[in-house]
Design an enzyme around this catalytic site. Sequence first.
Site, PDB file in Angstrom:
ATOM      1  N   LYS A  75       0.846  -1.192   0.000  1.00  0.00           N
ATOM      2  CA  LYS A  75       0.000   0.000   0.000  1.00  0.00           C
ATOM      3  C   LYS A  75       0.876   1.235   0.000  1.00  0.00           C
ATOM      4  CE  LYS A  75      -3.855   1.964   2.725  1.00  0.00           C
ATOM      5  NZ  LYS A  75      -4.733   1.697   3.884  1.00  0.00           N
ATOM      6  N   SER A 145      -9.422   1.589   3.144  1.00  0.00           N
ATOM      7  CA  SER A 145      -8.605   2.386   2.243  1.00  0.00           C
ATOM      8  C   SER A 145      -7.568   1.592   1.480  1.00  0.00           C
ATOM      9  CB  SER A 145      -7.901   3.483   3.040  1.00  0.00           C
ATOM     10  OG  SER A 145      -7.035   2.900   4.009  1.00  0.00           O
ATOM     11  N   SER A 169      -9.736  -0.831   7.179  1.00  0.00           N
ATOM     12  CA  SER A 169      -9.205  -0.599   5.839  1.00  0.00           C
ATOM     13  C   SER A 169      -8.474  -1.775   5.207  1.00  0.00           C
ATOM     14  CB  SER A 169      -8.271   0.620   5.850  1.00  0.00           C
ATOM     15  OG  SER A 169      -9.019   1.795   6.048  1.00  0.00           O
TER      16      SER A 169
END
Length: 463
Positions: A75, A145, A169
């Site tokens: 990420k 996210s 997330s």
Amino acid sequence: MQPYELSLAAAADEIRARRLSPVELVDSVLDRIARTEPSLQAYVTVTAERARESARAAATGHLKGPLHGIPMALKDLIDVAGVATTASSRVRADHRAVADSTVAARLAAAGTALVGKTHTHEFAYGLTTPQTRNAWDPDRVAGGSSGGSAVAVAAAAATFALGTDTGGSIRVPAALNGVVGLKPTYGLVPRHGVTSLSWSLDHVGPLTRTVEDAALVMSVLAGHDPRDPASLPTPSSVDYRPLPGADLTGVRVGVPRNYYFEHVDPEVEAAVRSAIAQLEALGATLVEVEIPMARYVQATQWGLMVPEATAYHERTLRSAPEQYGADIRVLLEAGALMSAGDYLRAQRARTLMRQAWLRMLDEVDVVAAPTVPVTAVRSDQEVIVWPDGTSESVSDAYVRLSAPADITGVPALSVPVGHDGAGMPIGMQLLGRPLTEAMVLRVGHAYDETVPARGHAPVAMAS
């Protein structure tokens, strides 16, 4: 079967037996990225040459373990020396990391090959990741996210990926894209070198295709790092791999009588209850539990996260507010209006909630519940209207069932348990006492063993 289709465990077996070269595996995944990115947009940056260099080194070096030569993604909050960490924001457009984060360094030492950095909802402050499209239906949200990481794994454009989880997330996009997502115990995986959203809620963890794969990654990630003040004094040599077999005799599975099955889509509830029945068929004992302080969950989550996020961004918010997306800027400005008293009340509520959860978890080994109340909604949908006439925003709906594990810091694993009538994935989460990842993974793996092997999302297959 093409190399990119292999799970981590299967790829590791092939590499160990010298039936598959890390170079062949990495090239296969990079080709997969090239074919899926135009429709899914999971990646911010693709590090093709870096990945090939790592693969060549893995092919000629000594075997470092099950992650040796495995292509993975991070990420875009997680620093890798020499690679941009943008947090999917214009604010960080020119930022390039000067050193590896702890987790990136541990993965590199295990022999992995970084194929790229994946999109996040800007600064991890959202539950949809609007830049990225769902791997099962590009017209639907990816979840957030860590949406880019989940989509990359679901599309077989990474063998595994890392995400972060502050209000859900990792687990939310895992559930919406039909992959496995693990939020570890708070402090078990170090966050040094990871851009923060809310320091007292942030967790780092893996997104994978199977529970066994998640355990293999956790065995590398976990362990103390003094550079993270919240890092627990735990050893870094724990093997989290569950034993083969699906016998759950003696395991107590808590089934919530409140909160987790309220305002939940009937198809989601049916799939999760069916999965819970399967756990019982495997020998588990089902125990009804009452979720404590349920009415305070969302107020506590926002009361902690919003002011902490604003404090992190305070300087940039003053000097260059126009560089933030409109949705993120509104949240950051709202945090500046919260009082110290509100924040302290949220802290007090968190302490009481954690104590109450630990008492509840003394009665069971895991709690089984839906990960999210609805499957992936269409990208233009902002509100969910429930049959009783009440409504809530999509973000509030997605965070509602995942937030308790972040507030209390307990481990939570999301496992795919079916699909709705539109073919969209449904997730069940398993929550345990702090530092009982082995038990949570055992139960998830037992369920995994009873379902057909999962491939990649069909929309990606057609790419």
